[in-house]
Design an enzyme around this catalytic site. Structure first.
Site, PDB file in Angstrom:
ATOM      1  N   LYS A 172       0.823  -1.207   0.000  1.00 23.58           N
ATOM      2  CA  LYS A 172       0.000   0.000   0.000  1.00 23.58           C
ATOM      3  C   LYS A 172       0.859   1.261   0.000  1.00 23.58           C
ATOM      4  CE  LYS A 172      -1.059   0.847   4.896  1.00 23.58           C
ATOM      5  NZ  LYS A 172      -2.160   1.097   5.838  1.00 23.58           N
ATOM      6  N   ASP A 173       2.184   1.123   0.220  1.00 25.34           N
ATOM      7  CA  ASP A 173       3.085   2.263   0.086  1.00 25.34           C
ATOM      8  C   ASP A 173       3.316   2.640  -1.363  1.00 25.34           C
ATOM      9  OD1 ASP A 173       3.390   1.945   2.808  1.00 25.34           O
ATOM     10  OD2 ASP A 173       5.522   1.458   2.755  1.00 25.34           O
ATOM     11  N   ARG A 182      -8.916   7.665   5.599  1.00 27.75           N
ATOM     12  CA  ARG A 182      -9.765   6.522   5.246  1.00 27.75           C
ATOM     13  C   ARG A 182     -10.428   5.942   6.485  1.00 27.75           C
ATOM     14  NH1 ARG A 182      -8.841   1.317   6.086  1.00 27.75           N
ATOM     15  NH2 ARG A 182      -6.677   1.724   6.618  1.00 27.75           N
ATOM     16  N   ARG A 183      -9.646   5.736   7.535  1.00 25.39           N
ATOM     17  CA  ARG A 183     -10.206   5.190   8.775  1.00 25.39           C
ATOM     18  C   ARG A 183     -11.104   6.208   9.464  1.00 25.39           C
ATOM     19  NH1 ARG A 183      -4.395   2.748  10.035  1.00 25.39           N
ATOM     20  NH2 ARG A 183      -4.654   0.651   9.206  1.00 25.39           N
ATOM     21  N   ARG A 192       0.866   9.179  15.024  1.00 28.48           N
ATOM     22  CA  ARG A 192       2.010   8.758  14.228  1.00 28.48           C
ATOM     23  C   ARG A 192       2.928   7.932  15.099  1.00 28.48           C
ATOM     24  NH1 ARG A 192       5.323  12.161  10.666  1.00 28.48           N
ATOM     25  NH2 ARG A 192       5.637  10.033   9.931  1.00 28.48           N
ATOM     26  N   ARG A 233       2.443   3.789  19.317  1.00 28.11           N
ATOM     27  CA  ARG A 233       0.990   3.865  19.215  1.00 28.11           C
ATOM     28  C   ARG A 233       0.301   3.099  20.340  1.00 28.11           C
ATOM     29  NH1 ARG A 233      -0.541   4.254  12.924  1.00 28.11           N
ATOM     30  NH2 ARG A 233       1.349   5.286  12.202  1.00 28.11           N
ATOM     31  N   CYS A 247     -11.423  11.741  -8.124  1.00 20.66           N
ATOM     32  CA  CYS A 247     -11.984  11.611  -6.776  1.00 20.66           C
ATOM     33  C   CYS A 247     -10.881  11.801  -5.754  1.00 20.66           C
ATOM     34  CB  CYS A 247     -12.628  10.230  -6.611  1.00 20.66           C
ATOM     35  SG  CYS A 247     -13.264   9.895  -4.962  1.00 20.66           S
TER      36      CYS A 247
END
Length: 342
Positions: A93-94, A141-142, A159, A165, A251
């Site tokens: 996804k990077d 997105r989340r 981050r 986290r 989009c």
């Protein structure tokens, strides 16, 4: 798939990786596959990327000059093209959705579970958190999908690496954080998870949970490394990335997508689900499509065009403040959780 004959067995293959724990673990997994299937010696070569430097400085990556162009990718590719490494391993996804001259995506190994997870205080699930609970995630997105659930959560930016986290939950600073399950699985931290989120609640980022193995397009390794490929994983991410690339043309809204290859009556079928939302989650275009795994990219393009026709492009007005702040691999879409493939 049966192993291919070793090529130049006396030569060590240099695998480029970021320095983070997750990145080196992922690269180590690919290195093990190379040793097992090609019979070659492998050396991990650590490369410091622009994303790593901004992460260390605490700069929101969506605000950096390279946001949206693969902030954890470009230096690895530079090292590859300069001949400093022979292979680069990325969280898929990077990777930007457009091709890079001289570089080939030669293999997608078996994908980890792509779903998102919750790590919350007191073992709570998302639905058990009280209204106003502080939930950490830096991903538009989340954020959009969590808003759409209507749970009244206080969603705050986040981050850092996994320890940072989860440490915010353990310290009581946050009530929960949302992460990619795949990253925790790869570093042996699934015991921290209090809930795995159903994609009906939260669709993952295109390519989430998958690894991308790149090498120079003119290198003999481009052909032999295909032995690392998992056809089902490749078909799924090809569909997701084709959808993302098509939506990017019109989009700017947060986008989630998940494809799966399943057994159908007449053989394997590809199922693809996707959503585009306004940043506040109030508006959404959700659609699904099916097709042949052999035509995965075509399925993604077709679904994206249907979503644009359904009004996904109209979400752009409400998404303007989030432009360039999507998931890591979203080419012009920028950063989701631009840390360690999460």
């Amino acid at each position: 798939m049966s192993p291919v004959s070793p090529v130049s067995p006396g030569t060590t293959i240099r695998v480029g990786t970021r320095r983070s724990v997750l990145a080196t673990t992922q690269a180590g997994h690919v290195a093990d596959l190379i040793r097992e299937r090609l019979g070659r010696e492998v050396e991990l070569v650590e490369v410091v990327t622009h994303g790593d430097r901004t992460q260390a400085a605490g700069t929101p990556l969506a605000r950096t000059a390279l946001a949206g162009t693969g902030v954890f990718v470009s230096e690895l590719r530079d090292a590859l093209l300069a001949g400093e490494v022979d292979v680069a391993v990325h969280s898929l996804k990077d990777l930007p959705t457009y091709p890079h001259p001289g570089v080939a995506l030669v293999a997608v190994p078996p994908r980890e579970d792509p779903r998102d997870v919750v790590v919350a205080r007191d073992g709570l699930t998302l639905g058990e958190l009280p209204p106003g609970a502080k939930v950490g995630t830096g991903a538009p997105r989340r954020v959009a999908q969590l808003h759409a659930l209507g749970l009244g959560l206080d969603l705050v930016g986040l981050r850092g690496n996994v320890d940072t986290r989860i440490g915010k939950v353990r310290s009581g600073e946050y009530d929960a954080v949302v992460l990619a399950r795949a990253g925790l699985a790869r570093i042996g931290r699934l015991d921290e998870v209090t809930e795995t989120l159903d994609p009906l609640q939260l669709l993952p980022a295109p390519g989430q949970g998958a690894l991308g193995v790149e090498c120079r397009a003119d290198d003999e390794l481009a052909e032999v490394l295909a032995v690392l490929e998992d056809p089902r994983s490749r078909a799924a991410v090809d569909a997701e990335r084709a959808l993302l690339a098509t939506l990017e043309g019109g989009c700017a809204a947060p986008i989630g997508a998940l494809a799966e290859v399943v057994e159908g009556e007449d053989g394997e079928e590809l199922w693809l689900r996707a959503v585009a939302l306004s940043p506040d989650g109030a508006l959404a275009v959700r659609r699904s499509a099916t097709g042949s795994p052999a035509e995965a990219a075509e399925v993604g393009v077709r679904l994206a065009k249907e979503m644009l026709a359904e009004g996904a492009a109209d979400l752009e007005v409400r998404a303007a403040t989030g432009r360039g702040q999507q998931d890591e691999g979203a080419a012009s879409q920028g950063a989701d959780e631009l840390d360690e493939g999460k």
